[in-house]
Design a protein around this motif. Structure first.
Motif, mmCIF file in Angstrom:
data_model
loop_
_atom_site.group_PDB
_atom_site.id
_atom_site.type_symbol
_atom_site.label_atom_id
_atom_site.label_comp_id
_atom_site.label_asym_id
_atom_site.label_seq_id
_atom_site.Cartn_x
_atom_site.Cartn_y
_atom_site.Cartn_z
ATOM 1 N N GLU A 181 -20.986 2.685 -7.613
ATOM 2 C CA GLU A 181 -21.657 2.642 -9.099
ATOM 3 C C GLU A 181 -21.460 1.254 -9.250
ATOM 4 O O GLU A 181 -22.557 0.650 -9.975
ATOM 5 C CB GLU A 181 -20.804 3.574 -10.158
ATOM 6 N N GLN A 182 -20.421 0.709 -9.395
ATOM 7 C CA GLN A 182 -20.204 -0.898 -9.726
ATOM 8 C C GLN A 182 -21.122 -1.623 -8.893
ATOM 9 O O GLN A 182 -21.923 -2.668 -9.569
ATOM 10 C CB GLN A 182 -18.695 -1.183 -9.388
ATOM 11 N N TRP A 183 -21.450 -1.439 -7.724
ATOM 12 C CA TRP A 183 -22.377 -2.132 -6.667
ATOM 13 C C TRP A 183 -23.843 -1.633 -6.398
ATOM 14 O O TRP A 183 -24.440 -1.971 -5.570
ATOM 15 C CB TRP A 183 -21.542 -2.447 -5.415
ATOM 16 N N SER A 184 -24.170 -0.652 -7.372
ATOM 17 C CA SER A 184 -25.414 0.023 -7.013
ATOM 18 C C SER A 184 -26.513 -0.870 -7.072
ATOM 19 O O SER A 184 -27.391 -0.870 -6.339
ATOM 20 C CB SER A 184 -25.589 1.286 -8.037
ATOM 21 N N ALA A 185 -26.425 -1.791 -8.146
ATOM 22 C CA ALA A 185 -27.487 -3.151 -8.470
ATOM 23 C C ALA A 185 -27.453 -3.847 -7.360
ATOM 24 O O ALA A 185 -28.404 -4.832 -7.019
ATOM 25 C CB ALA A 185 -27.438 -3.652 -9.648
ATOM 26 N N ASP A 186 -26.374 -4.114 -6.301
ATOM 27 C CA ASP A 186 -26.315 -4.743 -5.476
ATOM 28 C C ASP A 186 -26.774 -4.340 -4.119
ATOM 29 O O ASP A 186 -26.630 -4.674 -2.938
ATOM 30 C CB ASP A 186 -24.890 -5.494 -5.050
ATOM 31 N N GLY A 187 -27.431 -3.164 -4.296
ATOM 32 C CA GLY A 187 -27.961 -2.254 -2.901
ATOM 33 C C GLY A 187 -26.945 -1.138 -2.187
ATOM 34 O O GLY A 187 -27.210 -0.860 -1.255
ATOM 35 N N PHE A 188 -25.985 -0.933 -2.926
ATOM 36 C CA PHE A 188 -25.070 0.048 -2.270
ATOM 37 C C PHE A 188 -25.533 1.351 -2.610
ATOM 38 O O PHE A 188 -25.828 1.829 -3.730
ATOM 39 C CB PHE A 188 -23.541 -0.029 -2.786
ATOM 40 N N VAL A 189 -25.257 2.396 -1.611
ATOM 41 C CA VAL A 189 -25.727 3.686 -1.635
ATOM 42 C C VAL A 189 -25.039 4.540 -0.917
ATOM 43 O O VAL A 189 -24.527 4.122 0.180
ATOM 44 C CB VAL A 189 -27.334 3.878 -1.345
ATOM 45 N N ARG A 190 -24.483 5.686 -1.442
ATOM 46 C CA ARG A 190 -23.760 6.651 -0.834
ATOM 47 C C ARG A 190 -24.494 7.266 0.227
ATOM 48 O O ARG A 190 -25.568 7.634 -0.008
ATOM 49 C CB ARG A 190 -23.144 7.629 -1.797
ATOM 50 N N ILE A 191 -23.902 7.486 1.500
ATOM 51 C CA ILE A 191 -24.614 8.102 2.533
ATOM 52 C C ILE A 191 -24.085 9.243 3.088
ATOM 53 O O ILE A 191 -24.140 10.062 3.903
ATOM 54 C CB ILE A 191 -25.099 7.083 3.643
ATOM 55 N N HIS A 192 -22.755 9.447 2.642
ATOM 56 C CA HIS A 192 -21.706 10.585 3.056
ATOM 57 C C HIS A 192 -20.616 10.666 2.268
ATOM 58 O O HIS A 192 -20.231 9.758 1.449
ATOM 59 C CB HIS A 192 -21.223 9.981 4.512
ATOM 60 N N LEU A 231 -30.743 8.099 0.185
ATOM 61 C CA LEU A 231 -30.944 6.789 0.927
ATOM 62 C C LEU A 231 -32.377 6.652 1.222
ATOM 63 O O LEU A 231 -32.908 5.347 1.207
ATOM 64 C CB LEU A 231 -30.259 7.212 2.180
ATOM 65 N N THR A 232 -33.154 7.615 1.563
ATOM 66 C CA THR A 232 -34.689 7.247 1.848
ATOM 67 C C THR A 232 -35.363 6.699 0.476
ATOM 68 O O THR A 232 -36.143 5.863 0.487
ATOM 69 C CB THR A 232 -35.542 8.614 2.229
ATOM 70 N N GLU A 233 -34.974 7.451 -0.660
ATOM 71 C CA GLU A 233 -35.540 6.792 -1.743
ATOM 72 C C GLU A 233 -35.124 5.393 -2.204
ATOM 73 O O GLU A 233 -36.087 4.651 -2.543
ATOM 74 C CB GLU A 233 -35.351 7.653 -3.085
ATOM 75 N N ARG A 234 -34.031 5.121 -1.789
ATOM 76 C CA ARG A 234 -33.482 3.429 -2.113
ATOM 77 C C ARG A 234 -34.101 2.514 -1.109
ATOM 78 O O ARG A 234 -34.617 1.528 -1.350
ATOM 79 C CB ARG A 234 -32.125 3.555 -1.940
ATOM 80 N N LEU A 235 -34.519 3.287 0.175
ATOM 81 C CA LEU A 235 -35.019 2.415 1.214
ATOM 82 C C LEU A 235 -36.507 2.077 0.837
ATOM 83 O O LEU A 235 -36.935 0.988 1.338
ATOM 84 C CB LEU A 235 -34.841 3.112 2.438
ATOM 85 N N HIS A 236 -37.124 2.971 -0.096
ATOM 86 C CA HIS A 236 -38.483 2.975 -0.139
ATOM 87 C C HIS A 236 -38.509 2.397 -1.798
ATOM 88 O O HIS A 236 -39.915 2.401 -2.327
ATOM 89 C CB HIS A 236 -39.141 4.015 -0.079
ATOM 90 N N GLY A 237 -37.360 1.787 -2.178
ATOM 91 C CA GLY A 237 -37.549 1.109 -3.535
ATOM 92 C C GLY A 237 -37.823 2.109 -4.652
ATOM 93 O O GLY A 237 -38.173 1.808 -5.828
ATOM 94 N N GLU A 238 -37.479 3.476 -4.617
ATOM 95 C CA GLU A 238 -37.705 4.351 -5.505
ATOM 96 C C GLU A 238 -36.272 4.777 -6.183
ATOM 97 O O GLU A 238 -35.210 4.420 -5.846
ATOM 98 C CB GLU A 238 -38.272 5.700 -5.117
ATOM 99 N N SER A 239 -36.412 5.166 -7.476
ATOM 100 C CA SER A 239 -35.202 5.590 -8.144
ATOM 101 C C SER A 239 -34.842 7.258 -7.804
ATOM 102 O O SER A 239 -35.781 8.041 -8.104
ATOM 103 C CB SER A 239 -35.180 5.333 -9.726
ATOM 104 N N PRO A 240 -33.611 7.577 -7.527
ATOM 105 C CA PRO A 240 -33.359 8.936 -7.166
ATOM 106 C C PRO A 240 -33.535 9.645 -8.323
ATOM 107 O O PRO A 240 -33.161 9.303 -9.578
ATOM 108 C CB PRO A 240 -31.698 8.705 -6.648
#
Length: 241
Positions: A181-192, A231-240
């Motif tokens: 959450e702290q690094w979400s704006a820096d491109g971090f996303v949970r994958i597992h 993950l797919t949404e973040r890769l395509h620049g969409e908001s979950p």
């Protein structure tokens, strides 16, 4: 090339650090200041601005934190690296965006790492300034300040999280949820359940009958079905959703 100011009220420590900096390929100019007041004078009178200030934390007139707070108000402030005998960084250091935290006596390899971080910070100022920094334990009892841009992925390890960089890893007491959450704006996303990744560190996404996996460096990390859509949404620049 870096223009450096070394600030320490103890001349032997000041001379030693200046001597070590002279051997760094990225350093072009070094000046010294014998205390806080002397440092502010040097910063104000410099014909060409300094790129980085190596600040002793404890000095009799003005502390390193005092000077760092003043530097933080400069229109174009140099990077700050604290140099101290203390084991634990002052909490205020994080708010001031300090690039690194060196423990005395300073080892050559740690100084080299700090110099490289300053160079990286100057090349990508937005990322290094905005990213939340965390403190991790380095070698010899030193503390290392990491920003999101230096971290490739996170791995859960019981009540701890192992933070991976390109060439090292550190174990800290925190949670995957909190760091992601702290690094979400820096491109971090949970994958597992056990992994989070910085998207810009992912070089490939692999899909097979057993599921999806991402390649980070030389390591393949699993993507669970629960987090696959995010993950797919973040890769395509969409908001979950």
């Amino acid at each position: 090339m870096l223009r450096c100011l070394v600030v320490d009220d103890e001349k032997p420590a000041r001379d030693d650090l200046a001597w070590m900096l002279e051997r760094e390929a990225e350093v072009s100019h070094i000046e010294q200041a014998s205390g806080g007041a002397d440092a502010l004078k040097a910063l104000s009178n410099a014909e060409v601005a300094f790129d980085v200030v190596f600040l002793d934390m404890k000095m009799p007139d003005l502390s390193g934190l005092d000077i760092a707070r003043m530097i933080d108000r400069f229109e174009e402030s140099p990077a700050v690296v604290f140099v101290t005998a203390f084991d634990t960084p002052a909490s205020d250091a994080f708010e001031l965006g300090v690039v690194d935290y060196l423990r005395k006596p300073v080892a050559a390899d740690r100084l080299n790492r700090a110099v490289r971080r300053v160079v990286s910070a100057r090349q990508a100022p937005t990322e290094s300034t905005e990213s939340v920094r965390i403190a991790v334990s380095g070698g010899g009892g030193s503390q290392v300040l990491l920003s999101a841009g230096e971290v490739t992925h996170l791995r859960a390890s019981g009540d701890y999280v192992r933070v991976h960089t390109d060439d090292d890893s550190f174990l800290i007491r925190d949670t995957m949820t909190s760091l992601t959450e702290q690094w979400s704006a820096d491109g971090f996303v949970r994958i597992h359940r056990g992994y989070s990744v910085r998207l810009s560190a992912v070089s490939e996404i692999r899909t097979s009958s057993s599921g999806r996996r991402v390649l980070v460096g030389d390591e393949e990390l699993p993507v669970s079905r629960r987090y696959s859509r995010a993950l797919t949404e973040r890769l395509h620049g969409e908001s979950p959703q």
